[in-house]
Design a protein around this motif. Structure first.
Motif, PDB file in Angstrom:
ATOM      1  N   GLN A  49      -6.219   0.082   1.414  1.00 16.09           N
ATOM      2  CA  GLN A  49      -6.614   0.737   2.658  1.00 16.09           C
ATOM      3  C   GLN A  49      -7.839   0.100   3.269  1.00 16.09           C
ATOM      4  O   GLN A  49      -8.695  -0.415   2.568  1.00 16.09           O
ATOM      5  CB  GLN A  49      -6.885   2.221   2.412  1.00 16.09           C
ATOM      6  CG  GLN A  49      -7.981   2.448   1.395  1.00 16.09           C
ATOM      7  CD  GLN A  49      -8.088   3.878   0.937  1.00 16.09           C
ATOM      8  OE1 GLN A  49      -8.953   4.595   1.396  1.00 16.09           O
ATOM      9  NE2 GLN A  49      -7.201   4.278   0.031  1.00 16.09           N
TER      10      GLN A  49
ATOM     11  N   LYS B 111      -9.471   5.792   8.124  1.00 18.80           N
ATOM     12  CA  LYS B 111      -8.739   4.889   7.241  1.00 18.80           C
ATOM     13  C   LYS B 111      -7.474   4.371   7.914  1.00 18.80           C
ATOM     14  O   LYS B 111      -6.973   4.970   8.857  1.00 18.80           O
ATOM     15  CB  LYS B 111      -8.240   5.622   5.988  1.00 18.80           C
ATOM     16  CG  LYS B 111      -9.238   6.174   5.070  1.00 18.80           C
ATOM     17  CD  LYS B 111      -8.478   6.622   3.837  1.00 18.80           C
ATOM     18  CE  LYS B 111      -9.073   7.820   3.178  1.00 18.80           C
ATOM     19  NZ  LYS B 111      -8.418   8.112   1.900  1.00 18.80           N
TER      20      LYS B 111
ATOM     21  N   TYR C 271      -3.859   2.626   6.028  1.00 18.33           N
ATOM     22  CA  TYR C 271      -3.216   2.122   4.823  1.00 18.33           C
ATOM     23  C   TYR C 271      -2.404   0.881   5.138  1.00 18.33           C
ATOM     24  O   TYR C 271      -1.777   0.786   6.192  1.00 18.33           O
ATOM     25  CB  TYR C 271      -2.319   3.186   4.194  1.00 18.33           C
ATOM     26  CG  TYR C 271      -3.108   4.230   3.438  1.00 18.33           C
ATOM     27  CD1 TYR C 271      -3.273   4.134   2.067  1.00 18.33           C
ATOM     28  CD2 TYR C 271      -3.709   5.281   4.109  1.00 18.33           C
ATOM     29  CE1 TYR C 271      -4.006   5.075   1.377  1.00 18.33           C
ATOM     30  CE2 TYR C 271      -4.459   6.228   3.422  1.00 18.33           C
ATOM     31  CZ  TYR C 271      -4.606   6.125   2.060  1.00 18.33           C
ATOM     32  OH  TYR C 271      -5.351   7.050   1.390  1.00 18.33           O
TER      33      TYR C 271
END
Length: 137
Positions: free
Chosen positions: A110, A126, A128
């Motif tokens: 991530q 974030k 991923y």
């Protein structure tokens, strides 16, 4: 089932919050009164109320870093995360954790960044590498 979250928390200034969430992060403002304002926080609803922000401490260990707890977090698509990171850097954001990629090549890889709003509320954004790994270990 898919849904949006609603989160309400305190800020010390609605004007500073409007500049930060609206102008810097690009969130659309919703309803408001003299004591609170709603924002569309990347498809979710946050309500910012005048008051004492919650206390935080750097007690969350993630990899080699200690991060603020509690914190508000959000997962974006990688291209949106990259664009936001570049916009924040270009505007001189002081990061708690600079935009970085962790767990590279491993499940759960991530990209992440931590920063605070003008009232000190910590936010993690974030993205991923593989969207199907958000909930996998």
């Amino acid at each position: 089932m898919r849904s949006i979250f609603h989160l309400a928390y305190n800020v010390t200034s609605l004007d500073e919050s409007r500049a930060f969430y609206g102008e810097l992060l690009g969130c659309e403002e919703g309803r408001s009164t003299e004591t609170w304002v709603d924002f569309d926080f990347f498809g979710h609803q946050i309500s910012l109320h005048l008051g004492e922000p919650f206390r935080t401490a750097d007690t969350g260990r993630v990899g080699e870093h200690m991060v603020p707890m509690p914190h508000l977090g959000l997962v974006l698509e990688k291209q949106d995360w990259t664009a936001l990171a570049e916009r924040l850097r270009s505007r001189g954001m002081k990061f708690v954790l600079e935009p970085t990629t962790r767990f590279e090549g491993l499940p759960g890889e991530q990209s992440t960044m931590f920063f605070r709003d003008p009232s000190g509320n910590p936010i993690e954004i974030k993205a991923y590498a593989r969207g199907d790994e958000v909930f996998k270990s």
